[in-house]
Design an enzyme around this catalytic site. Structure first.
Site, mmCIF file in Angstrom:
data_model
loop_
_atom_site.group_PDB
_atom_site.id
_atom_site.type_symbol
_atom_site.label_atom_id
_atom_site.label_comp_id
_atom_site.label_asym_id
_atom_site.label_seq_id
_atom_site.Cartn_x
_atom_site.Cartn_y
_atom_site.Cartn_z
ATOM 1 C CB THR A 243 30.045 45.378 -79.184
ATOM 2 O OG1 THR A 243 30.539 45.983 -80.361
ATOM 3 C CG2 THR A 243 31.206 44.662 -78.508
ATOM 4 C CG ASP A 244 29.402 45.304 -84.653
ATOM 5 O OD1 ASP A 244 30.053 45.950 -83.810
ATOM 6 O OD2 ASP A 244 28.996 45.798 -85.728
ATOM 7 C CD GLU A 245 34.094 47.991 -81.645
ATOM 8 O OE1 GLU A 245 35.186 47.833 -81.101
ATOM 9 O OE2 GLU A 245 33.584 49.109 -81.835
ATOM 10 C CE1 TYR B 124 33.294 48.375 -75.444
ATOM 11 C CE2 TYR B 124 33.543 48.060 -77.812
ATOM 12 C CZ TYR B 124 32.731 48.161 -76.691
ATOM 13 O OH TYR B 124 31.362 48.035 -76.826
ATOM 14 C CE LYS C 81 30.302 44.740 -74.247
ATOM 15 N NZ LYS C 81 29.339 45.070 -73.161
HETATM 16 P P1 NAD Z 1 27.968 54.450 -72.388
HETATM 17 O O1 NAD Z 1 29.423 54.649 -72.169
HETATM 18 O O2 NAD Z 1 27.155 55.571 -72.925
HETATM 19 O O3 NAD Z 1 27.282 54.017 -71.019
HETATM 20 C C1 NAD Z 1 27.847 53.057 -70.172
HETATM 21 C C2 NAD Z 1 27.242 53.224 -68.796
HETATM 22 O O4 NAD Z 1 27.841 52.243 -67.933
HETATM 23 C C3 NAD Z 1 27.530 54.601 -68.172
HETATM 24 O O5 NAD Z 1 26.350 55.103 -67.610
HETATM 25 C C4 NAD Z 1 28.578 54.301 -67.110
HETATM 26 O O6 NAD Z 1 28.523 55.177 -66.002
HETATM 27 C C5 NAD Z 1 28.220 52.882 -66.714
HETATM 28 N N1 NAD Z 1 29.354 52.161 -66.134
HETATM 29 C C6 NAD Z 1 30.619 52.079 -66.634
HETATM 30 N N2 NAD Z 1 31.398 51.349 -65.812
HETATM 31 C C7 NAD Z 1 30.599 50.938 -64.789
HETATM 32 C C8 NAD Z 1 30.814 50.154 -63.620
HETATM 33 N N3 NAD Z 1 32.017 49.646 -63.345
HETATM 34 N N4 NAD Z 1 29.781 49.931 -62.789
HETATM 35 C C9 NAD Z 1 28.553 50.457 -63.059
HETATM 36 N N5 NAD Z 1 28.291 51.227 -64.129
HETATM 37 C C10 NAD Z 1 29.305 51.461 -64.990
HETATM 38 O O7 NAD Z 1 27.868 53.152 -73.282
HETATM 39 P P2 NAD Z 1 26.734 52.728 -74.324
HETATM 40 O O8 NAD Z 1 27.151 53.167 -75.656
HETATM 41 O O9 NAD Z 1 25.406 53.098 -73.796
HETATM 42 O O10 NAD Z 1 26.903 51.139 -74.276
HETATM 43 C C11 NAD Z 1 26.107 50.349 -73.416
HETATM 44 C C12 NAD Z 1 26.419 48.889 -73.668
HETATM 45 O O11 NAD Z 1 26.114 48.552 -75.012
HETATM 46 C C13 NAD Z 1 27.886 48.535 -73.459
HETATM 47 O O12 NAD Z 1 27.940 47.286 -72.838
HETATM 48 C C14 NAD Z 1 28.449 48.491 -74.858
HETATM 49 O O13 NAD Z 1 29.541 47.595 -74.929
HETATM 50 C C15 NAD Z 1 27.265 47.989 -75.637
HETATM 51 N N6 NAD Z 1 27.209 48.391 -77.051
HETATM 52 C C16 NAD Z 1 27.389 49.703 -77.407
HETATM 53 C C17 NAD Z 1 27.254 50.072 -78.747
HETATM 54 C C18 NAD Z 1 27.404 51.515 -79.203
HETATM 55 O O14 NAD Z 1 27.429 51.758 -80.406
HETATM 56 N N7 NAD Z 1 27.487 52.478 -78.317
HETATM 57 C C19 NAD Z 1 26.996 49.095 -79.703
HETATM 58 C C20 NAD Z 1 26.850 47.764 -79.298
HETATM 59 C C21 NAD Z 1 26.947 47.433 -77.969
HETATM 60 O O1 DAU Z 2 30.294 48.427 -83.363
HETATM 61 C C1 DAU Z 2 29.792 48.663 -82.082
HETATM 62 C C2 DAU Z 2 30.718 49.595 -81.340
HETATM 63 O O2 DAU Z 2 30.592 50.878 -81.948
HETATM 64 C C3 DAU Z 2 30.433 49.683 -79.851
HETATM 65 O O3 DAU Z 2 30.656 48.426 -79.256
HETATM 66 C C4 DAU Z 2 31.318 50.732 -79.186
HETATM 67 O O4 DAU Z 2 30.970 50.865 -77.814
HETATM 68 C C5 DAU Z 2 31.113 52.049 -79.890
HETATM 69 O O5 DAU Z 2 31.988 53.021 -79.349
HETATM 70 C C6 DAU Z 2 31.349 51.910 -81.391
HETATM 71 O O6 DAU Z 2 32.771 51.686 -81.673
HETATM 72 P P1 DAU Z 2 33.526 52.446 -82.864
HETATM 73 O O7 DAU Z 2 34.960 52.500 -82.552
HETATM 74 O O8 DAU Z 2 33.107 51.896 -84.178
HETATM 75 O O9 DAU Z 2 32.826 53.898 -82.707
HETATM 76 P P2 DAU Z 2 33.420 55.380 -82.812
HETATM 77 O O10 DAU Z 2 32.265 56.307 -82.831
HETATM 78 O O11 DAU Z 2 34.497 55.627 -81.811
HETATM 79 O O12 DAU Z 2 34.094 55.387 -84.247
HETATM 80 C C7 DAU Z 2 33.339 55.130 -85.422
HETATM 81 C C8 DAU Z 2 34.282 55.212 -86.596
HETATM 82 O O13 DAU Z 2 34.710 56.576 -86.768
HETATM 83 C C9 DAU Z 2 35.545 54.405 -86.415
HETATM 84 O O14 DAU Z 2 35.950 53.855 -87.668
HETATM 85 C C10 DAU Z 2 36.580 55.422 -85.943
HETATM 86 C C11 DAU Z 2 36.128 56.688 -86.640
HETATM 87 N N1 DAU Z 2 36.389 57.945 -85.891
HETATM 88 C C12 DAU Z 2 35.965 58.037 -84.612
HETATM 89 C C13 DAU Z 2 36.190 59.170 -83.873
HETATM 90 C C14 DAU Z 2 35.729 59.277 -82.437
HETATM 91 C C15 DAU Z 2 37.036 58.997 -86.518
HETATM 92 O O15 DAU Z 2 37.411 58.933 -87.709
HETATM 93 N N2 DAU Z 2 37.257 60.142 -85.800
HETATM 94 C C16 DAU Z 2 36.873 60.272 -84.482
HETATM 95 O O16 DAU Z 2 37.117 61.332 -83.876
#
Ligand code: NAD
Ligand code: DAU
Length: 336
Positions: free
Chosen positions: A118-120, A143, A147
């Protein structure tokens, strides 16, 4: 070739499986099936294993059953707010889980370890600045700390033991099959049910948004054409302040649901801010663009339309993943 995709029953993992499914490689998915997962997300031609990557014996067992040529590692606890409430599951899944997987990848000599991050990990950046691949790590939430740790372990295994690896750091994804806890699907679900839209703080936080399919395409491209031990930043060139994004979403939802203009906006409720809330994420994705020719294939407007349409057409899925009955289903089918 047999490819292992971890976390393939989640949001991005399932999008990646759909991206890889038409090709000839055999696909195996391992997933713990946490609340964020659903079997409905996984394409039919994928072999499924249920296992917790933090359980070393379970990972070892999986690698005794199968010979994997390559690994795409996406499994993780992924929601920042949950990590603030309790960081332990994040350490277990994201750190211990990654190290267990790396160890088996090393022992079984897999060809490529694709680590999806992630970019975080870079922390927050001021207006005008952008995260590049060499930006120092500065994670702020539990989180992102977990990561960042997993990224460091991947590089450590690469440098120390010679595992071939790639790391991708991507911005905020949106699209189908995302569990309705993250901003966009949560707000879509709340608008459908006329529930408040909780905007954290003043809503002036900035994120860069990428359609999930474009992330999957980028990962696939890095896998086939990326350079060993390289990191690639992936982003949408698409920054939005939360409040502006929420207003756009409200407008589109009113029009899709045939409600009078302004109905959804009236649900916006400013709530207490997220502790340690990162002000701005901004990815510079020019490396993957220049080296591999990748760029997003859809505009944000198009991606958001597709996403809203998908959620409106899949109310059963939304109902299912929020009801908890699916968890019972898996317990009954696969045991605990
Ligand atoms: P998600 O929460 O939708 O899915 C995660 C999956 O991992 C789920 O199916 C869960 O059951 C599985 N999992 C969790 N813990 C586990 C464990 N201990 N063993 C096996 N499986 C397990 O998450 P996502 O949004 O699809 O993210 C996927 C990956 O991409 C993550 O590594 C996340 O850090 C990264 N990522 C997410 C975003 C985003 O915006 N969602 C952005 C950049 C990177
Ligand atoms: O940048 C990549 C990341 O983006 C991933 O690594 C994470 O897995 C993914 O969850 C996401 O993180 P964020 O914290 O940015 O996503 P989220 O959707 O939780 O929140 C997006 C923005 O919106 C953040 O500034 C918080 C705000 N927010 C979020 C929720 C859930 C609100 O204002 N209200 C809300 O209820």
């Amino acid at each position: 070739m047999t490819i292992l995709v971890t976390g393939g029953a989640g949001f991005i993992g399932s999008s990646l499986l759909r991206q890889l499914a038409p090709f000839k490689e055999r696909l195996v998915c391992v997933d713990k099936f946490t609340y964020a997962a659903s079997q409905d997300n996984v394409p039919d031609n994928v072999e499924l294993y249920m296992a917790d990557l933090a359980d070393e014996e379970a990972v070892r067992y999986l690698f005794e059953q199968e010979t994997f040529t390559d690994i795409f590692h996406l499994a993780a606890e992924s929601h920042v707010d949950n990590s603030i409430k309790d960081c332990k599951p994040f350490i277990e899944a994201n750190v211990i889980g990654t190290v267990n997987l790396l160890q088996l990848a090393l022992e079984k000599e897999v060809n490529r370890f694709m680590h999806i991050s992630t970019d975080e990990v870079y922390g927050s950046i001021e207006d005008g600045g952008y995260f590049v691949e060499t930006t120092s790590y500065d994670p702020k939430s539990p989180y992102s700390a977990s990561k960042a740790s997993s990224d460091h372990f991947v590089r450590a295994y690469g440098e120390t033991y010679g595992i071939p690896y790639f790391i991708t750091n991507c911005s905020n994804n949106y699209g189908q099959n995302q569990f309705p806890e993250k901003l966009i699907p949560l707000f879509i679900n709340n608008i459908i049910h006329n529930k408040p839209l909780p905007v954290y703080g003043d809503g002036n936080y900035t994120r860069d948004w990428l359609y999930v399919k474009d992330h999957a395409i980028a990962i696939d491209l890095v896998f086939h054409r990326g350079r060993n031990k390289e990191t690639y930043n992936i982003g949408g060139f698409n920054e939005w302040k939360n409040i502006d994004l929420v207003r756009l979403l409200c407008k589109k939802m009113d029009s899709k649901l045939g409600r009078p203009a302004g109905t959804s906006e009236s649900l916006i409720t400013y709530v207490k801010d997220r502790p340690g809330h990162d002000l701005r994420y901004a990815i510079d994705a020019s490396k993957i663009n220049k080296e591999l020719g990748w760029k997003p294939s859809v505009t944000f407007e198009e991606g958001l339309e597709k996403t809203i349409d998908w959620y409106l057409a899949n109310s059963d899925w939304l109902q299912h993943v929020t009801s908890g009955t699916y968890q019972e289903y898996y317990k009954n089918h696969y045991g605990s």
